[in-house]
Scaffold this active site. Structure first.
Site, mmCIF file in Angstrom:
data_model
loop_
_atom_site.group_PDB
_atom_site.id
_atom_site.type_symbol
_atom_site.label_atom_id
_atom_site.label_comp_id
_atom_site.label_asym_id
_atom_site.label_seq_id
_atom_site.Cartn_x
_atom_site.Cartn_y
_atom_site.Cartn_z
ATOM 1 N N ASN A 40 -54.580 22.649 -66.687
ATOM 2 C CA ASN A 40 -55.712 23.376 -67.304
ATOM 3 C C ASN A 40 -56.121 22.776 -68.642
ATOM 4 O O ASN A 40 -56.741 23.451 -69.465
ATOM 5 C CB ASN A 40 -55.341 24.846 -67.525
ATOM 6 C CG ASN A 40 -54.799 25.534 -66.303
ATOM 7 O OD1 ASN A 40 -53.600 25.793 -66.210
ATOM 8 N ND2 ASN A 40 -55.663 25.807 -65.350
ATOM 9 N N HIS A 68 -55.149 23.171 -59.919
ATOM 10 C CA HIS A 68 -56.373 22.785 -60.652
ATOM 11 C C HIS A 68 -56.449 21.284 -60.936
ATOM 12 O O HIS A 68 -57.383 20.834 -61.601
ATOM 13 C CB HIS A 68 -56.460 23.558 -61.969
ATOM 14 C CG HIS A 68 -56.796 25.002 -61.789
ATOM 15 N ND1 HIS A 68 -58.004 25.424 -61.272
ATOM 16 C CD2 HIS A 68 -56.084 26.127 -62.034
ATOM 17 C CE1 HIS A 68 -58.021 26.745 -61.214
ATOM 18 N NE2 HIS A 68 -56.866 27.202 -61.659
HETATM 19 FE FE FE2 Z 1 -52.474 26.979 -64.779
HETATM 20 FE FE FE2 Z 2 -52.301 26.684 -61.226
#
Ligand code: FE2
Ligand code: FE2
Length: 264
Positions: A40, A68
């Site tokens: 992130n 992600h």
């Molecule tokens: Fe995360």
């Molecule tokens: Fe994650």
């Protein structure tokens, strides 16, 4: 050998938190090796070339990630760059950018770091991470490692704890990432695996897992909202320090680190 391991770095506050805290934590704990989850790191979602450069300045030996990892399209080449020690969950289909583990040497010792994603409460459906671990542990370069460490990226603490037991005695450490909330269950399992369900995030302390408190609206209305990184207020850093005897590959101690501080 001592590892200092951080969970998910969330956006600019996460980067600021690590940059501010890491020198003092290095001083305090004298780790031989640092590992950081950066799924992130770019605006709360994915990895951009510029934020990867910022992360490389932290001189970690391995950067792990999670679901992600692929969100920032400009960052996709980073995942396949052999010069960047960045991995993503191993249990994705063939052809998906990136690699699921890496190896490095620290002093006289060989270290393997594996990244895996859980299956419970995810919108996608990666391969079974339990079986994936079994297959990875058969691979020659992982078998040759003195210490094997696993970032288990999962939502459900039950799945993480079951995975810890599945791995116990076969790897040096398993730490959870993804929920951004540190759990209070750090322990060395009987087989010698250092374990925690989630190491926790680096980011804004007055937030919803790193996002703005405006996200409350989403729960009030049941309407989807963008994950807007909370840019203001104090910061928090969450990590674990894991000691491993490199001769046996077994963990001897795990301690949690949590720091909350005002930004400069
Ligand atoms: Fe995360
Ligand atoms: Fe994650």
């Amino acid at each position: 050998m001592r590892f200092l391991i951080f969970g998910d770095v969330v956006g600019a506050p996460g980067r600021a938190a690590v940059s501010a805290a890491l020198p003092a934590l290095r001083e305090e704990f004298s780790p031989d090796s640092v590992i950081i989850n950066i799924e992130n790191i770019a605006h709360g979602s994915g990895i951009s070339p510029a934020t990867m450069q910022e992360a490389l300045a932290w001189r970690a030996d391995a950067y792990t990630s999670g679901d992600h990892a692929w969100d920032n399209k400009k960052g996709l080449p980073l995942l396949s760059d052999p010069h960047i020690p960045l991995i993503r969950p191993a249990n994705y289909p063939t052809g998906v950018p990136g690699r699921g583990y890496l190896t490095y040497t620290s002093g006289a010792w060989r270290v393997a770091v594996i990244n895996l994603q859980g299956q419970v409460f995810f919108k996608n459906d990666p391969d079974n991470p339990f079986h994936a671990l079994d297959r990875l542990l058969e691979m020659e370069d992982i078998r040759q490692a003195d210490m094997i460490l696993v970032d288990f990226h999962s939502e459900a603490t039950s799945e993480a704890r079951a995975f810890g037991w599945h791995a116990d005695g076969r790897v040096s450490a398993v730490w959870g990432t993804h929920t951004h909330v540190p759990t209070a269950d750090a322990q060395v399992l009987p087989g010698g695996t250092g374990y925690i369900s989630d190491a926790g995030m680096q980011g804004a302390h007055h937030s919803v897992i790193g996002a703005s408190r405006a996200l409350v609206q989403s729960f009030l209305t049941q309407l989807k909202m963008k994950f807007d990184v909370e840019e203001n207020g104090p910061l928090e850093v969450n990590a674990v320090v894991i000691d491993v005897d490199p001769r046996s590959g077994h963990a001897t101690d795990i301690q949690q680190v949590r720091r909350v501080f005002a930004r400069d």
